[in-house]
Motif scaffolding. Structure first.
Motif, PDB file in Angstrom:
ATOM      1  N   LEU A  91       0.845  -1.182   0.000  1.00 55.71           N
ATOM      2  CA  LEU A  91       0.000   0.000   0.000  1.00 55.71           C
ATOM      3  C   LEU A  91       0.888   1.242   0.000  1.00 55.71           C
ATOM      4  O   LEU A  91       2.027   1.197   0.464  1.00 55.71           O
ATOM      5  N   PRO A  92       0.386   2.362  -0.497  1.00 57.34           N
ATOM      6  CA  PRO A  92       1.174   3.598  -0.428  1.00 57.34           C
ATOM      7  C   PRO A  92       1.485   3.934   1.029  1.00 57.34           C
ATOM      8  O   PRO A  92       0.587   3.984   1.863  1.00 57.34           O
ATOM      9  N   SER A  93       2.757   4.141   1.341  1.00 52.73           N
ATOM     10  CA  SER A  93       3.153   4.429   2.710  1.00 52.73           C
ATOM     11  C   SER A  93       4.519   5.112   2.703  1.00 52.73           C
ATOM     12  O   SER A  93       5.439   4.639   2.036  1.00 52.73           O
ATOM     13  N   PRO A  94       4.665   6.225   3.452  1.00 51.17           N
ATOM     14  CA  PRO A  94       5.963   6.900   3.492  1.00 51.17           C
ATOM     15  C   PRO A  94       6.954   6.225   4.435  1.00 51.17           C
ATOM     16  O   PRO A  94       8.144   6.548   4.433  1.00 51.17           O
ATOM     17  N   SER A  95       6.498   5.266   5.229  1.00 52.25           N
ATOM     18  CA  SER A  95       7.353   4.685   6.269  1.00 52.25           C
ATOM     19  C   SER A  95       7.779   3.249   5.970  1.00 52.25           C
ATOM     20  O   SER A  95       8.177   2.519   6.860  1.00 52.25           O
ATOM     21  N   GLY A  96       7.696   2.839   4.702  1.00 52.55           N
ATOM     22  CA  GLY A  96       8.073   1.471   4.369  1.00 52.55           C
ATOM     23  C   GLY A  96       6.865   0.652   3.995  1.00 52.55           C
ATOM     24  O   GLY A  96       5.715   1.096   4.156  1.00 52.55           O
ATOM     25  N   PRO A  97       7.073  -0.571   3.495  1.00 49.94           N
ATOM     26  CA  PRO A  97       5.963  -1.376   2.977  1.00 49.94           C
ATOM     27  C   PRO A  97       4.906  -1.680   4.041  1.00 49.94           C
ATOM     28  O   PRO A  97       5.217  -2.089   5.149  1.00 49.94           O
ATOM     29  N   GLU A  98       3.661  -1.455   3.674  1.00 52.19           N
ATOM     30  CA  GLU A  98       2.516  -1.899   4.454  1.00 52.19           C
ATOM     31  C   GLU A  98       1.588  -2.636   3.498  1.00 52.19           C
ATOM     32  O   GLU A  98       1.544  -2.327   2.303  1.00 52.19           O
ATOM     33  N   PHE A  99       0.847  -3.602   4.034  1.00 48.13           N
ATOM     34  CA  PHE A  99       0.042  -4.451   3.171  1.00 48.13           C
ATOM     35  C   PHE A  99      -1.387  -4.550   3.689  1.00 48.13           C
ATOM     36  O   PHE A  99      -1.623  -4.513   4.903  1.00 48.13           O
ATOM     37  N   GLU A 100      -2.307  -4.692   2.759  1.00 48.87           N
ATOM     38  CA  GLU A 100      -3.681  -4.985   3.141  1.00 48.87           C
ATOM     39  C   GLU A 100      -3.725  -6.415   3.673  1.00 48.87           C
ATOM     40  O   GLU A 100      -3.179  -7.337   3.071  1.00 48.87           O
TER      41      GLU A 100
END
Length: 218
Positions: A91-100
């Motif tokens: 997912l779009p994230s400024p702090s590194g990969p995040e996922f649904e």
């Protein structure tokens, strides 16, 4: 008139942190390296002496070269893992990969984790398999220098390891050990992952867990 002295270019920094033991290991030949036995691995993990986990010297040299080349091609090892190994879209994230995720609880849904063979395993004796469980969730860690897991997170991992691995080994939990590298030792810091070592698992069972065949040359 003397020619000006030219300095040789400084060596490039390694693409991921190396411990002092790694640096010593790079100067060795494979013939001088002693693979980790099962009892040695148990002792290392029980005492949390994770910096003592080493790859074979030739494997470490190849891993360093591969990491540098992969960083150049994909921008980061994290991007490579997401695109090629996991096929997960962050997912779009400024702090590194995040996922649904399918559920907010780690390990509760198979869609939120993936078990793969380690492409660059530690130097272990024959008959020991090195797997990695990649997670879409982040596990809770303590507020300390090492980033050790909290007791609750350790219990979550242990329950998963018992359910997925130990039960398939006829309940022989002593044939499975796991660890999560300290933050400073991780060569892939962007995606949560746990290392699992299994003793004496057949190839059919390893393929059942990972969905992939035996890897050569690491």
């Amino acid at each position: 008139m003397t020619s000006p002295k030219t300095s040789s270019p400084s060596p490039s920094p390694p693409p991921f942190p190396l411990t002092s033991k790694d640096r010593q290991n790079l100067s060795r030949a494979d013939s001088d390296f002693t693979p980790h036995s099962w009892s040695h691995l148990q002792r290392i993990i029980t005492t949390n002496d994770l910096s003592s986990l080493l790859r074979r010297p030739s494997s470490l040299r190849r891993y360093l070269a591969w990491t540098a080349a992969t960083n150049a091609q994909y921008g980061s090892i994290t991007a490579y893992i997401c695109q090629v190994r996991l096929r997960w879209t962050p997912l779009p994230s400024p702090s590194g990969p995040e996922f649904e995720t399918a559920t907010p609880v780690p390990f509760a849904d198979a869609r939120d984790y993936k078990i793969l063979r380690n492409d660059w395993p530690y130097g272990v004796e024959k008959g020991i398999a090195h797997l990695i469980v990649w997670l879409k969730h982040r596990l809770d860690v303590q507020d300390n220098d090492k980033g050790d897991l909290t007791e609750e997170a350790r219990a979550q991992v242990q329950a998963f390891v018992d359910r997925v691995f130990a039960q398939r080994l006829a309940g022989e939990g002593e044939r499975v050990i796991w660890f999560r590298n300290w933050t400073g030792l991780q060569s892939v810091q962007g995606i949560e992952h746990v290392h699992v070592l299994v003793l004496g698992a057949g190839e059919e069972l390893l393929e059942e867990w990972t969905g992939e065949g035996e890897k050569k040359g690491a």
